[in-house]
Design a protein around this motif. Sequence first.
Motif, PDB file in Angstrom:
ATOM      1  N   LEU A 118       0.870  -1.173   0.000  1.00 47.73           N
ATOM      2  CA  LEU A 118       0.000   0.000   0.000  1.00 47.73           C
ATOM      3  C   LEU A 118       0.905   1.221   0.000  1.00 47.73           C
ATOM      4  CD1 LEU A 118      -2.842   1.294   0.276  1.00 47.73           C
ATOM      5  CD2 LEU A 118      -2.532   1.145   2.769  1.00 47.73           C
ATOM      6  N   THR A 119       0.851   2.016  -1.070  1.00 45.96           N
ATOM      7  CA  THR A 119       1.671   3.218  -1.159  1.00 45.96           C
ATOM      8  C   THR A 119       0.782   4.435  -0.936  1.00 45.96           C
ATOM      9  OG1 THR A 119       1.419   3.461  -3.576  1.00 45.96           O
ATOM     10  CG2 THR A 119       3.214   2.064  -2.781  1.00 45.96           C
ATOM     11  N   ILE A 120       1.266   5.391  -0.126  1.00 48.20           N
ATOM     12  CA  ILE A 120       0.447   6.523   0.286  1.00 48.20           C
ATOM     13  C   ILE A 120       1.271   7.800   0.251  1.00 48.20           C
ATOM     14  CG2 ILE A 120      -1.157   5.189   1.707  1.00 48.20           C
ATOM     15  CD1 ILE A 120       0.550   5.866   4.140  1.00 48.20           C
ATOM     16  N   SER A 121       0.568   8.927   0.103  1.00 48.24           N
ATOM     17  CA  SER A 121       1.242  10.225   0.123  1.00 48.24           C
ATOM     18  C   SER A 121       0.225  11.347   0.098  1.00 48.24           C
ATOM     19  CB  SER A 121       2.190  10.349  -1.089  1.00 48.24           C
ATOM     20  OG  SER A 121       2.924  11.550  -1.034  1.00 48.24           O
ATOM     21  N   HIS A 159       6.718   8.287  -5.928  1.00 46.78           N
ATOM     22  CA  HIS A 159       6.753   9.635  -5.361  1.00 46.78           C
ATOM     23  C   HIS A 159       5.343  10.129  -5.080  1.00 46.78           C
ATOM     24  CE1 HIS A 159       5.155  11.976  -8.805  1.00 46.78           C
ATOM     25  NE2 HIS A 159       5.675  10.998  -9.532  1.00 46.78           N
ATOM     26  N   GLY A 160       5.254  11.254  -4.398  1.00 43.43           N
ATOM     27  CA  GLY A 160       3.994  11.950  -4.148  1.00 43.43           C
ATOM     28  C   GLY A 160       4.113  13.384  -4.589  1.00 43.43           C
ATOM     29  N   HIS A 161       3.678  14.310  -3.728  1.00 49.86           N
ATOM     30  CA  HIS A 161       3.892  15.758  -3.878  1.00 49.86           C
ATOM     31  C   HIS A 161       3.007  16.408  -4.932  1.00 49.86           C
ATOM     32  CE1 HIS A 161       5.938  19.447  -3.059  1.00 49.86           C
ATOM     33  NE2 HIS A 161       6.590  19.505  -4.195  1.00 49.86           N
ATOM     34  N   ILE A 217       6.129   6.087 -10.529  1.00 53.57           N
ATOM     35  CA  ILE A 217       4.726   5.995 -10.122  1.00 53.57           C
ATOM     36  C   ILE A 217       4.382   7.148  -9.181  1.00 53.57           C
ATOM     37  CG2 ILE A 217       2.995   4.589  -8.946  1.00 53.57           C
ATOM     38  CD1 ILE A 217       4.676   2.122  -9.662  1.00 53.57           C
ATOM     39  N   ASN A 218       3.342   7.889  -9.509  1.00 55.03           N
ATOM     40  CA  ASN A 218       2.819   8.926  -8.624  1.00 55.03           C
ATOM     41  C   ASN A 218       1.775   8.291  -7.707  1.00 55.03           C
ATOM     42  OD1 ASN A 218       1.596  11.100  -7.372  1.00 55.03           O
ATOM     43  ND2 ASN A 218       1.497  12.363  -9.202  1.00 55.03           N
ATOM     44  N   THR A 219       2.035   8.316  -6.406  1.00 53.95           N
ATOM     45  CA  THR A 219       1.128   7.666  -5.459  1.00 53.95           C
ATOM     46  C   THR A 219       0.351   8.663  -4.616  1.00 53.95           C
ATOM     47  OG1 THR A 219       0.941   5.925  -3.799  1.00 53.95           O
ATOM     48  CG2 THR A 219       2.793   7.443  -3.573  1.00 53.95           C
TER      49      THR A 219
END
Length: 216
Positions: A4-7, A175-177, A198-200
């Motif tokens: 599970l990837t979160i941001s 990454h996120g942001h 991947i943008n998460t």
Amino acid sequence: MMCLTISDEVVPAIYSLNVKQRFGNVECVLSCGDLPYYYLEFLVTTLCSPCYYVAGNHDTVEICDSGDILTAPRGCVSVDATSVLHNGLLIGGLGGCVRYNWEPGPQYTEIEMMIRVWRMAPQLFVNHLRYGRYLDVLLTHAPPLGIHNGSDRAHRGFRAFLLFMDLFMPRYLIHGHVHRSYGIRKSRETRYHKTLVINTAGYRLLSLVPAKAVVP
């Protein structure tokens, strides 16, 4: 491995008492920053899975209801400028974003981030000697330069991450942001040479597998 990837965004479907029923197959949580510490602690406790994280540019301190001051989420493992091995997956990280003001929080110039990459390099070379590859997953807060970037300076990516992918060939850079206010409706996955970027922002449920060993 199911991760599970979160941001960046607290998602009600995740910050929920039935998260275990929805995400019971998750083996680890990967956080790319700008999330309340209580959110990460909740997931570690409820899912009974480890959480590896890097800091976002808004991550500084958090005051608990008890009055305690936290500088990091409890029960979670920072992989900023280092790497860990989890169930065969090599996970490392470089948090923070491009410097755009002088407010508290991890912000870096391009040169400063490049220095951080080189300081991380010795451990990556050890990984290569021990496991035949440098890294499987690089967690970052900001994106690489020119990939998933926002339109303003604050959401521009790092050129240093392009060099990192060129040299160390992680299978994934997550990454996120850059979230919904900054063009997340665009593609959230982009191939850069051997790395899938991947943008998460928000969350993703990803099945991640180790990279193949790099043959010298």
